[in-house]
Design a protein around this motif. Structure first.
Motif, PDB file in Angstrom:
ATOM      1  N   UNK A 162       8.294  -8.511  -2.668  1.00 15.54           N
ATOM      2  CA  UNK A 162       7.982  -7.085  -2.541  1.00 15.54           C
ATOM      3  C   UNK A 162       7.665  -6.715  -1.094  1.00 15.54           C
ATOM      4  N   UNK A 163       6.949  -7.602  -0.391  1.00 21.66           N
ATOM      5  CA  UNK A 163       6.655  -7.354   1.019  1.00 21.66           C
ATOM      6  C   UNK A 163       7.940  -7.314   1.845  1.00 21.66           C
ATOM      7  N   UNK A 164       8.834  -8.253   1.565  1.00 27.45           N
ATOM      8  CA  UNK A 164      10.114  -8.288   2.284  1.00 27.45           C
ATOM      9  C   UNK A 164      10.939  -7.040   1.990  1.00 27.45           C
ATOM     10  N   UNK A 165      10.901  -6.575   0.743  1.00 29.20           N
ATOM     11  CA  UNK A 165      11.639  -5.358   0.382  1.00 29.20           C
ATOM     12  C   UNK A 165      11.080  -4.144   1.120  1.00 29.20           C
ATOM     13  N   UNK A 166       9.751  -4.089   1.267  1.00 31.04           N
ATOM     14  CA  UNK A 166       9.151  -2.990   2.028  1.00 31.04           C
ATOM     15  C   UNK A 166       9.627  -3.026   3.466  1.00 31.04           C
ATOM     16  N   UNK A 167       9.637  -4.193   4.069  1.00 24.80           N
ATOM     17  CA  UNK A 167      10.093  -4.305   5.459  1.00 24.80           C
ATOM     18  C   UNK A 167      11.569  -3.978   5.581  1.00 24.80           C
ATOM     19  N   UNK A 214      12.026   6.174  14.655  1.00 24.03           N
ATOM     20  CA  UNK A 214      10.646   6.500  15.024  1.00 24.03           C
ATOM     21  C   UNK A 214       9.981   5.343  15.760  1.00 24.03           C
ATOM     22  N   UNK A 215      10.287   4.107  15.396  1.00 27.73           N
ATOM     23  CA  UNK A 215       9.720   2.951  16.106  1.00 27.73           C
ATOM     24  C   UNK A 215      10.211   2.924  17.550  1.00 27.73           C
ATOM     25  N   UNK A 216      11.498   3.118  17.749  1.00 26.03           N
ATOM     26  CA  UNK A 216      12.060   3.109  19.109  1.00 26.03           C
ATOM     27  C   UNK A 216      11.502   4.267  19.928  1.00 26.03           C
ATOM     28  N   UNK A 217      11.420   5.450  19.337  1.00 26.05           N
ATOM     29  CA  UNK A 217      10.856   6.598  20.053  1.00 26.05           C
ATOM     30  C   UNK A 217       9.402   6.352  20.448  1.00 26.05           C
ATOM     31  N   UNK A 218       8.650   5.730  19.553  1.00 29.50           N
ATOM     32  CA  UNK A 218       7.248   5.425  19.854  1.00 29.50           C
ATOM     33  C   UNK A 218       7.147   4.430  20.998  1.00 29.50           C
ATOM     34  N   UNK A 219       7.972   3.402  20.975  1.00 29.01           N
ATOM     35  CA  UNK A 219       7.947   2.393  22.047  1.00 29.01           C
ATOM     36  C   UNK A 219       8.290   3.022  23.392  1.00 29.01           C
ATOM     37  N   UNK A 220       9.276   3.894  23.409  1.00 24.60           N
ATOM     38  CA  UNK A 220       9.657   4.558  24.663  1.00 24.60           C
ATOM     39  C   UNK A 220       8.542   5.466  25.169  1.00 24.60           C
ATOM     40  N   UNK A 237       1.996  -1.971   2.990  1.00 24.02           N
ATOM     41  CA  UNK A 237       1.978  -1.086   4.161  1.00 24.02           C
ATOM     42  C   UNK A 237       1.337  -1.805   5.345  1.00 24.02           C
ATOM     43  N   UNK A 238       0.196  -2.448   5.111  1.00 26.35           N
ATOM     44  CA  UNK A 238      -0.482  -3.165   6.193  1.00 26.35           C
ATOM     45  C   UNK A 238       0.379  -4.302   6.727  1.00 26.35           C
ATOM     46  N   UNK A 239       1.073  -5.007   5.842  1.00 29.59           N
ATOM     47  CA  UNK A 239       1.946  -6.101   6.280  1.00 29.59           C
ATOM     48  C   UNK A 239       3.078  -5.565   7.155  1.00 29.59           C
ATOM     49  N   UNK A 240       3.581  -4.392   6.813  1.00 26.67           N
ATOM     50  CA  UNK A 240       4.618  -3.771   7.642  1.00 26.67           C
ATOM     51  C   UNK A 240       4.043  -3.260   8.954  1.00 26.67           C
ATOM     52  N   UNK A 241       2.820  -2.724   8.915  1.00 28.12           N
ATOM     53  CA  UNK A 241       2.222  -2.175  10.132  1.00 28.12           C
ATOM     54  C   UNK A 241       2.081  -3.221  11.219  1.00 28.12           C
ATOM     55  N   UNK A 242       1.627  -4.421  10.898  1.00 23.95           N
ATOM     56  CA  UNK A 242       1.448  -5.408  11.957  1.00 23.95           C
ATOM     57  C   UNK A 242       2.800  -5.876  12.496  1.00 23.95           C
ATOM     58  N   UNK A 243       3.815  -5.913  11.632  1.00 21.94           N
ATOM     59  CA  UNK A 243       5.163  -6.215  12.118  1.00 21.94           C
ATOM     60  C   UNK A 243       5.636  -5.126  13.075  1.00 21.94           C
ATOM     61  N   UNK A 244       5.408  -3.876  12.712  1.00 20.12           N
ATOM     62  CA  UNK A 244       5.779  -2.762  13.592  1.00 20.12           C
ATOM     63  C   UNK A 244       5.030  -2.860  14.914  1.00 20.12           C
TER      64      UNK A 244
END
Length: 198
Positions: free
Chosen positions: A17-22, A32-38, A175-182
């Motif tokens: 389930x965690x992998x599916x969320x990611x 949005x991730x790329x825009x945030x990094x820039x 969500x938290x598991x995805x957040x730290x990956x992000x």
């Protein structure tokens, strides 16, 4: 009593389930991730800093992400430290302000005091409704700072942010598991933007 097979299946289901969320993050959140990094990289280039706030597990994520920027993401790539501050770490301030004025203003007060125009605030909230994070975002906007949100599905925060990275899930854990990956991806992309040879 649970059998060993049931326990194994439960652990496996969580990982799947965690992998599916990611996977959904990879499909829906890359822009949005790329825009945030820039945005973060441009702020660092201008000499500004990154502030981070959140509660509970999100507070831990703030500290983790700030550490990656201030130290380095990996020893394989050495670079100067980048100015990032988790607003969750000063226990003397947090307890004094909470005791005197209440918990809801703990991040906003620090944003008002430490933030300057051009700085960026990352607000992390799995629900998207954390009152103290919402007040911090409002304080950042008054201070001409830019804002990035790491949230789950729903809540007020995504609509308040300059950039919202909204994990498509209602499960706090996933969500938290995805957040730290992000957070790791943001740091890696910022390094790529700022340093030749990365």
């Amino acid at each position: 009593m649970n059998t060993q097979i049931q326990i194994n299946d439960r652990a496996r289901a969580h990982l799947i389930q965690s992998a599916e969320t990611k996977h959904r993050v990879a499909e829906e959140c890359i822009e949005s991730i790329v825009n945030a990094a820039q945005l973060i990289a441009e702020s660092f280039k201008s000499g500004e800093k990154l502030l981070l706030c959140g509660n509970g597990g999100s507070a831990a994520d703030c500290q983790h992400i700030a550490a990656e920027f201030t130290s380095t993401l990996t020893q394989d790539f050495r670079r100067p430290g980048l100015k990032a501050i988790a607003l969750t770490t000063d226990t003397s301030f947090l307890t004094a302000y909470s005791n005197d004025f209440g918990f809801e203003g703990i991040f906003a007060r620090q944003v008002e005091t430490l933030g300057v125009p051009g700085d960026i605030l990352i607000g992390i909230s799995t629900s998207g409704n954390s009152k103290n994070v919402i007040l911090a975002v409002e304080a950042a906007r008054k201070n001409n700072m830019r804002t990035i949100g790491l949230t789950g599905s729903g809540g007020r925060l995504p609509d308040m942010m300059d950039i919202a990275i909204t994990v498509p899930s209602k499960s706090t854990q996933h969500i938290q598991e995805a957040h730290i990956t992000i957070g790791h991806i943001l740091c890696d992309l910022v390094e790529c933007c700022l340093f030749d040879g990365k």
